[in-house]
Every structure is written in C-alpha cells, then in structure tokens.
Design a protein around this motif. Structure first.
Motif: not given
Length: 381
Positions: A50-57, A95-107
């Motif tokens: 999630a953190l990686a996805a949120m920083v990128a987004t 799977a949890a890592t992928l869930l976190g990434a997609s959730t971070g982007l979504l939030n």
C-alpha cells in the motif's frame, strides 16, 4: 451529479471489500495456524504494498497525471480473492502485498476525488462519503458473519464477494470533476507533515479495530470465528452512523471541538476493550468489548474526514492532499503490523495500549493543527 454517484458507490464497495478482508482474518488465521507474529508479517506485507502504491500515486497526482479510478476496484477485488484462496503463508504474503498495493492506489484516488467534489459542491461531503464506506463495511461484515455461520467455506465466500464487487466497480464511470480554483493560502510543508502524522495516528487507532478486533475477540475472549466477526462489525456500524451525520456535527461543534471530543471518545473506547479481558464470563466479556469498539468507532468517525476536508479546502495542489493521505494511510497500515509484533511478544492486550495513547494524542494536538490551516503565515517585517 453523476460524479458524486460514482464516487459514493466506489466508497461503499471499498468498505465492503475491507470488511470481508477483516472479518475473514480470524478464519484465515485459524486455517493457516498463523498466530499473532506471522499474522503481523502478513499485515506488514499489506502495508508495504500500500505504501509503495500511495507514494507513486501521490507523486503522479502532484504532477497532474493521477491514474483513472475505474480499474482500481476490480484490481482490489481480484487481490482479495487471492488472499482468501491462499493455501500457504508465502502465498498469502504475496497476495496481501498485491491487496495492499491496489488498496493504496484506490484510497488516494478516492480522497482526491472527494476533495474535488467538496469544492465543486461548496459544502462538506467527505464525512458522508466515508459514511457510505461504513455502510459497505457493515454490509460486508454482516454478510461474512452470515456466510461463515452457515458453513460457507471462507475462500468460496471471498471469491463470490470479490467477483460481484469487481464487476460493479468496472461498470462505474470515471472522469474529471469541475471544481473551482482554491484561493486560500496553501499550507506550509511542515504543517502538511504534521497533519499527515495526526491522520496516521487516527488510522492506527482505526486499524486496531479493522485488523485486530476480530482476532482479539477470538484469541483473548475465546469467541468462535463467526461471533468474533461481530467485533469489527459494530465498530464499522458506529463509525457509519457518525459519519452520515458528520456535516451537521462539524457545523455545530466546529473542526477543533469535533477532533478533541472524537479523540477522547476513541481513547475511552479502546480502554474499555482492554478491560474486556477481565470478567470471566464470555458473553459479558464480548459485550464489554463490543461497547468499547462502538465508542472507538464513534470517536474516530470524523477525525480523518475533518482533517482531509480541511487540507482539501486549503491547498491549491492535489499533491498536498495526496501527501497527507499517503502519510496517514501509511501509519494506519504500518501501525497494526507493528501491533502484531508487539502482540507476539507481549500479548494482544498490551498492543492495544498503542491506539489508546494515539487517540489521546489526537485529542490534544489535532485541533490546533487544523486551526492553523486557516491562520495565514506571518511574514517578517
């Protein structure tokens, strides 16, 4: 407004997915025999993604190139289905890592859309949108309780819920929102960081319920998995009721008093949960814990909508709100994972001391920080 309908539906579906994840955690924990420490590892992987996805987004949002909201919900649903079907701990971690990434982007995308919608409508709607998230969470929690209680295997239920949410999410429209420009003085960088840290404190306290309420009920109070899911469900319910009436509460009390009262109520709720392990009778213990989670949900309900709404109204750049969102959600994701480490060494009851202390910090510091957003910076003469 078509945009508001789409954003509202997205919030509700996101809440449903979150509730299915949290309500099935006790079952996943029991099936794979994880224990608090290894469950903490899973939550750490979720937080890292999630953190990686949120920083990128957030970086993309600051450059005006944030991705579309439309694929985010189906991606999150697919990742959730993978967690439910994970046969081993390593597969669950991936799977949890992928869930976190997609959730971070979504939030991040949802908060940016909500901030723009508030400006377009010229009235606070952030709390109501998060209230819709709560409605979805309550529905997801109740559906999980009913399905598990009826003997439906957790992987089958998770796959079904993910399929429905993914299909509906893919059909929702997405597009720009015509929001007026902001004329207020933009917040200083230091204040943005402070607000992000306070948002993180709120999300750690909230994450204690989302990720650990059911596990606490099962492991500390001895509740069955289906009954343990009630703990997080009542938290979501209390939070939803307060968020749906959030605009009226904020108007009557003001942002500072809303944050102070919310922090004190949440601290009292977490404290009651800590006391729930003392009575020897299971129904009484579970009832005391449920009362504590109700107060915690009510107290935390308006903290993040108030902070995010204030930043969105004061900042000319989407990057500021994205930065506050990233810092806040990062704390909310890393906090429960850190609680898993503490729980593995000192017990889950000791780990719950952290959100109690953070709720008190919110009551003390958040009102002044939000007030500072409307205070122009003095320039030296």
């Amino acid at each position: 407004m078509r945009a508001r309908t789409s954003i509202t539906a997205s919030y509700g579906l996101t809440g449903l997915l979150t509730a299915v994840w949290t309500a099935t955690l006790p079952t996943i924990d029991a099936h794979l025999q994880l224990g608090p420490a290894r469950l903490g590892t899973v939550l750490t992987a979720l937080a890292a993604g999630a953190l990686a996805a949120m920083v990128a987004t957030g970086w993309l949002a600051g450059r005006g190139t944030a991705p579309s909201l439309r694929p985010a919900l189906p991606a999150t649903a697919l990742a959730l289905a993978a967690t439910g079907a994970a046969p081993t701990l390593p597969v669950l971690v991936v799977a949890a890592t992928l869930l976190g990434a997609s959730t971070g982007l979504l939030n991040v995308l949802l908060n940016l859309r909500a901030g723009a919608l508030e400006r377009a409508l010229a009235r606070p709607v952030m709390a109501a949108l998060h209230g819709t998230w709560g409605i979805g969470a309550v529905a997801g929690g109740l559906a999980t309780v009913g399905a598990l209680g009826a003997g439906v295997p957790a992987p089958v239920f998770v796959l079904g819920a993910a399929t429905v949410v993914g299909a509906v999410g893919a059909a929702l429209p997405d597009g720009p929102i015509a929001a007026p420009p902001i004329t207020a003085v933009p917040p200083r960088a230091g204040l943005v960081v402070v607000l992000g840290l306070l948002g993180a404190a709120a999300f750690v306290a909230e994450g204690a319920a989302i990720d650990w309420a059911g596990v606490h009920a099962a492991r500390v109070l001895g509740a069955a998995p289906a009954l343990a899911a009630v703990a997080s469900t009542v938290f979501f319910a209390a939070m939803t009721v307060l968020r749906l009436s959030g605009a009226a509460v904020r108007t009557r009390l003001g942002a500072a008093r809303t944050l102070r009262l919310g922090g004190l109520t949440a601290a009292a709720g977490h404290g009651i949960v800590l006391l729930a392990g003392l009575p020897p009778d299971l129904p009484l213990r579970l009832g005391v814990a449920a009362l504590g989670w109700v107060l915690a949900g009510a107290g935390l309900a308006l903290v993040w909508p108030t902070v995010a709404g204030a930043v969105g109204a004061a900042s000319r750049s989407a990057g500021h709100l994205a930065a506050v969102t990233t810092i806040s959600y990062a704390g909310g994701l890393l906090g429960p994972a850190a609680m898993g480490i503490v729980a593995g060494r000192a017990g889950l009851a000791a780990a719950l001391l952290l959100p109690t202390a953070l709720a008190l910090l919110l009551a003390a510091a958040a009102p002044a920080a939000v007030t500072a957003l409307t205070t122009p910076e003095r320039t030296p003469r």
